[in-house]
Design a protein around this motif. Structure first.
Motif, mmCIF file in Angstrom:
data_model
loop_
_atom_site.group_PDB
_atom_site.id
_atom_site.type_symbol
_atom_site.label_atom_id
_atom_site.label_comp_id
_atom_site.label_asym_id
_atom_site.label_seq_id
_atom_site.Cartn_x
_atom_site.Cartn_y
_atom_site.Cartn_z
ATOM 1 N N UNK A 186 0.836 -1.204 0.000
ATOM 2 C CA UNK A 186 0.000 0.000 0.000
ATOM 3 C C UNK A 186 0.868 1.249 0.000
ATOM 4 N N UNK A 187 1.896 1.267 0.835
ATOM 5 C CA UNK A 187 2.782 2.429 0.923
ATOM 6 C C UNK A 187 3.523 2.659 -0.386
ATOM 7 N N UNK A 188 3.923 1.569 -1.035
ATOM 8 C CA UNK A 188 4.600 1.696 -2.330
ATOM 9 C C UNK A 188 3.652 2.301 -3.366
ATOM 10 N N UNK A 189 2.396 1.870 -3.346
ATOM 11 C CA UNK A 189 1.399 2.444 -4.245
ATOM 12 C C UNK A 189 1.247 3.943 -3.996
ATOM 13 N N UNK A 190 1.205 4.335 -2.726
ATOM 14 C CA UNK A 190 1.029 5.748 -2.368
ATOM 15 C C UNK A 190 2.181 6.589 -2.913
ATOM 16 N N UNK B 250 -8.992 6.626 -1.718
ATOM 17 C CA UNK B 250 -8.963 5.657 -0.628
ATOM 18 C C UNK B 250 -9.261 4.250 -1.094
ATOM 19 N N UNK B 251 -10.185 4.124 -2.028
ATOM 20 C CA UNK B 251 -10.528 2.809 -2.561
ATOM 21 C C UNK B 251 -9.343 2.196 -3.295
ATOM 22 N N UNK B 252 -8.618 2.997 -4.039
ATOM 23 C CA UNK B 252 -7.431 2.502 -4.732
ATOM 24 C C UNK B 252 -6.378 2.023 -3.730
#
Length: 340
Positions: free
Chosen positions: A73-77, A210-212
């Motif tokens: 998740x953090x990498x996506x952010x 947020x959904x992503x």
């Protein structure tokens, strides 16, 4: 006697003056020495920890760091926000350290000397085994939904307009820890600062972002049970007992529930290797707002039964309405351990 009292007062004033000159100032960043300063969060860093370190470094100077590798998740952010990743630091010795998103010694990187801590910015209760400092440190702990929300308030108080990338990551920290405002820990402050960060970041649809994030967090099919167990994991000390609690928040809970045997094997190995008294793992179903709790032996089961009312199905304890480790799972387990 009067002269002695006057001298004592002068000595107290001198000590206070000396302390204030060297203490870290959250309200006056320009007064701080930041050449050797790093901001970091807890072991098994989550998105709130990572983004809070980024924002703290932007506000106060120094370097944003994480003590271990970041999660999907953090990498996506970072990619979505086009933000620079914090450094992964394996040795914090010889550094001045600001802590974000935690205050427990059990979650502190082993190379951080407690005498080097200059500040703590957090949203967790001071319980269990907090860091023990002999020096004065700047501390801001509030019962808000994320550490990122608190730091967003710091930025606003200092009249700082954040770069789009930093506003974006800060919004992500708020959304992650509040589970897009679904968590029981969510406050009005989280809603307010999420809207302000979205405006600064140019993000028009907070819910869609947020959904992503939830989708990025949910796809764990390629990740080993050992890594999932410790991906969002914290150690605590309750009543003199060492307790580990891992959490996997996901929209596709059944995908992980079907891997129960893998998690049991991973948990047995982890519990023995880390000499834990108790170990629990929750597959938190963010879609249906339910925690699915797993344990591995009779000692852990007795704690779980004392802590929670729920139905046991196929080896999982189903806890409807439970979504937060901070507000619901952790405190219930702590009370059960301390009263056994």
């Amino acid at each position: 006697m009067e002269s002695i009292m006057t001298m004592n007062k002068l000595l107290v004033l001198m000590v206070l003056a000396s302390s204030s000159a060297t203490a870290f100032e959250l309200s006056a960043p320009s007064q701080n020495s930041t050449d050797n300063l790093v901001w970091t969060g807890h072991l098994s860093p989550d998105t709130d920890t990572m983004t809070s370190a980024i924002l703290a470094a932007h506000i106060y100077g120094g370097t944003a760091a994480v003590p271990e590798a970041i999660n999907p998740e953090s990498q996506f952010v970072l990619e979505y926000c086009q933000a620079e990743a914090p450094i992964q630091l394996n040795d914090f010795s010889q550094k001045a350290v600001g802590l974000v998103d935690f205050n427990q010694k059990t979650q502190l990187h082993k190379t951080i000397d407690e005498s080097s801590i200059v500040a703590i910015i957090d949203h967790h209760a001071i319980g269990g085994k907090p860091v023990n400092m002999s020096q004065v440190a700047a501390i801001d702990i509030r019962a808000w939904g994320s550490a990122a929300t608190i730091l967003a308030d710091h930025a606003e108080s200092l009249n700082l307009q954040l770069p789009k990338s930093v506003a974006c990551t800060t919004l992500a920290g708020i959304l992650s820890d509040t589970v897009v405002f679904q968590s029981s820990t969510t406050t009005q402050y989280d809603h307010t600062y999420a809207e302000k960060m979205a405006l600064q970041a140019g993000i028009k649809d907070i819910e869609a972002f947020g959904q992503k994030m939830l989708e990025a967090k949910s796809d764990l099919s390629h990740v080993s049970a050992e890594d999932i167990l410790t991906m969002d994991y914290k150690n605590f000390e309750f009543g003199g007992k060492k307790v580990g609690i891992g959490v996997a928040e996901t929209l596709t809970a059944q995908q992980l529930l079907d891997r129960r045997d893998e998690f049991v094997t991973a948990m047995k190995s982890h519990k023995e290797a880390n000499q834990l008294d108790h170990l629990f793992f929750s597959v938190t179903d963010t879609k249906n707002k339910r925690a699915n709790l797993l344990w591995i032996d009779a000692a852990d089961l007795s704690v779980a039964k004392l802590a929670f009312d729920g139905d046991v199905k196929e080896g999982w304890l189903y806890l409807d309405g439970v979504t937060s480790r901070k507000r619901q799972i952790g405190p219930a387990i702590q009370k059960a351990v301390e009263t056994k």
